[in-house]
Motif scaffolding. Sequence first.
Motif, PDB file in Angstrom:
ATOM      1  N   LYS A  16      -1.951  12.720 -17.453  1.00 10.27           N
ATOM      2  CA  LYS A  16      -0.945  12.767 -18.671  1.00 10.27           C
ATOM      3  C   LYS A  16      -1.745  12.173 -19.976  1.00 10.27           C
ATOM      4  N   GLY A  17      -3.128  11.692 -19.627  1.00  8.51           N
ATOM      5  CA  GLY A  17      -3.910  11.450 -20.783  1.00  8.51           C
ATOM      6  C   GLY A  17      -3.379  10.031 -21.425  1.00  8.51           C
ATOM      7  N   LYS A  18      -2.490   9.318 -20.700  1.00  5.45           N
ATOM      8  CA  LYS A  18      -1.948   8.087 -21.382  1.00  5.45           C
ATOM      9  C   LYS A  18      -2.660   6.811 -21.104  1.00  5.45           C
ATOM     10  N   ILE A  19      -3.354   6.128 -22.071  1.00  8.26           N
ATOM     11  CA  ILE A  19      -4.173   4.848 -21.818  1.00  8.26           C
ATOM     12  C   ILE A  19      -3.305   3.634 -22.445  1.00  8.26           C
ATOM     13  N   ILE A  29      -8.240  -5.219 -20.849  1.00  4.34           N
ATOM     14  CA  ILE A  29      -8.082  -4.414 -19.735  1.00  4.34           C
ATOM     15  C   ILE A  29      -7.486  -3.213 -20.053  1.00  4.34           C
ATOM     16  N   TYR A  30      -7.655  -2.132 -19.524  1.00  2.00           N
ATOM     17  CA  TYR A  30      -7.085  -0.813 -19.673  1.00  2.00           C
ATOM     18  C   TYR A  30      -6.713  -0.035 -18.383  1.00  2.00           C
ATOM     19  N   LEU A  31      -5.644   0.609 -18.566  1.00  2.00           N
ATOM     20  CA  LEU A  31      -5.169   1.679 -17.455  1.00  2.00           C
ATOM     21  C   LEU A  31      -5.170   2.952 -17.900  1.00  2.00           C
ATOM     22  N   GLU A  61       1.848   3.663 -13.163  1.00  2.00           N
ATOM     23  CA  GLU A  61       0.865   4.744 -12.946  1.00  2.00           C
ATOM     24  C   GLU A  61      -0.415   4.253 -13.872  1.00  2.00           C
ATOM     25  N   GLY A  62      -1.597   4.778 -13.061  1.00  2.28           N
ATOM     26  CA  GLY A  62      -2.669   4.265 -13.917  1.00  2.28           C
ATOM     27  C   GLY A  62      -3.733   3.688 -12.915  1.00  2.28           C
ATOM     28  N   PRO A  95       0.785  -1.278  -0.024  1.00  3.60           N
ATOM     29  CA  PRO A  95       0.124   0.020  -0.017  1.00  3.60           C
ATOM     30  C   PRO A  95       0.774   1.307  -0.050  1.00  3.60           C
ATOM     31  N   VAL A  96       1.798   1.551  -1.174  1.00  2.00           N
ATOM     32  CA  VAL A  96       2.591   2.489  -1.155  1.00  2.00           C
ATOM     33  C   VAL A  96       1.863   3.739  -2.162  1.00  2.00           C
ATOM     34  N   SER A  97       0.987   3.574  -2.759  1.00  5.85           N
ATOM     35  CA  SER A  97       0.383   4.233  -3.593  1.00  5.85           C
ATOM     36  C   SER A  97      -1.152   4.394  -3.475  1.00  5.85           C
ATOM     37  N   GLU A  98      -1.831   5.359  -4.081  1.00  4.01           N
ATOM     38  CA  GLU A  98      -3.199   5.388  -4.147  1.00  4.01           C
ATOM     39  C   GLU A  98      -3.719   4.092  -5.052  1.00  4.01           C
ATOM     40  N   GLN A  99      -2.980   3.447  -5.829  1.00  9.00           N
ATOM     41  CA  GLN A  99      -3.491   2.404  -6.635  1.00  9.00           C
ATOM     42  C   GLN A  99      -3.736   1.266  -6.005  1.00  9.00           C
TER      43      GLN A  99
END
Length: 482
Positions: A465-468, A458-460, A442-443, A385-389
Amino acid sequence: MKHWIRKTCLLFLLAGIISAENTPAFKRQVIQVPMSLPAWAQLSWKDINGDVLVDLLALVQRENKAFIYIQNGSGFPSVPTQSIELPKGTAWITLYDINEHPGKEMLISTTEGLIYFPQNNGVFEMKPEKLIETRQVFLDDPRPIVIEPNRWPDDLQNAIPVVFSDHTVIYKTDENYRLNSGMKIQHEFKNTMGKFNWNSWSIGARESDQIRIRTIAQSKSEDSELKKPEQENDYIKKMVEKVSEKEMQACSVVREDINGDGNEDVVLLHLVQDVDIKTNIIIFLRQKDGELSEKPSQVLRCRGMPVRGDYPRPSYFSPFVDINKDGYLEVVMIELKVRLLSASNFFEAIVSKGLDWILTIRQFKKGKGYSNRADFKMDITTMLPVSEQFADSINLDGDFNADGRPDLIIRRTQTQCDIYLSSLANGFYEKDSKLKLEVPAEGWMSVEDFNSDGISDIYLIDYEKGKIAVFLSESSQKKGPF
């Protein structure tokens, strides 16, 4: 004897082939939504041109632009199929069937009224047409949003709102594409936005002076179904008040049909985040007269925490998932395999870059309810649990073997996902992961069937940044035009 050995080997070979066929391969694609500066991209996945393949409408709010990506047989294009600069004063956009021309139009609501861009096979004409010309009241500089009218309540599905200073008029098109005005809804002015709820939508940026418009008729606003659960039951009310005063504890109240009778029951979830995390699941079944039972119908005292929640500081959490797709909800929990009490245990978790959990599942049995003992257990390892993800580390929304039941996606690290396929032979899930994906660090992860092959993709998304990153299942059966 030799015949028996050959037969056994053949069965193992066939089992391997069947297993391989049920384990899809994925093709990775990266979509970069054009942005001059880090901004917020809102995405809407729709079949725009009617070819059964899901396309992408990406809205960059700060730059007031919409980008369209039309999917073909080989996946999504790396650059937009089309870009549209939105008119000044745009509050919202959506895809809507305005006229008899094939395909949905891009409907845009602005301070000057409503306009639309006609569509021709996935390409929107660059000259808009006027639909309603009137002065609408929005913020001075509204940031546009994508709305989904088809997801609104039944009496307002596919409604077109026209906003005035103190009321909104609802328009709809009939089967002959005639536009008709309907109900008139008075506005409710709020000092603060608070949380969105299912019977409201908002226009413009999330500012304190924003207008909030009710989309439910006034005659229905006092309906008992809209009451908060704590208003229906004193036990729930007192428990929520009691827990709110304590640190390291939280309550979540969820509405679910627990016993499959078609009525919405209420469950109070009491999470205790102590050295040994535990959850009390307090179930109130709805009676035949529509009222909740005064006392709990069942209380489960479980180790661990519900599988779904915005952890590590949860405001909402729920353990209910219909894994068997039999109409009854399973209780799905995760509990730490080893409590991190010692420095060595904590150091081991850091070195392994993961937390070891036991995933438990309890089935609902008609007339008996849930058992305090789990019906199924399996070991899993998630990211730290080191990030909001971390709230995104367990996902039960995908079906990767096309059996109609949800499979288990585990974010093993920030860059690795393990997928466990559902299996009746093993109880609920296969104990070993047959699918592993390398994903961006990230994502936020989501699941969708983009290519209509019955297997989840699946998509992240890195919204700022607008990156998918898209992982499309590669089916032997080709879909869509080529």
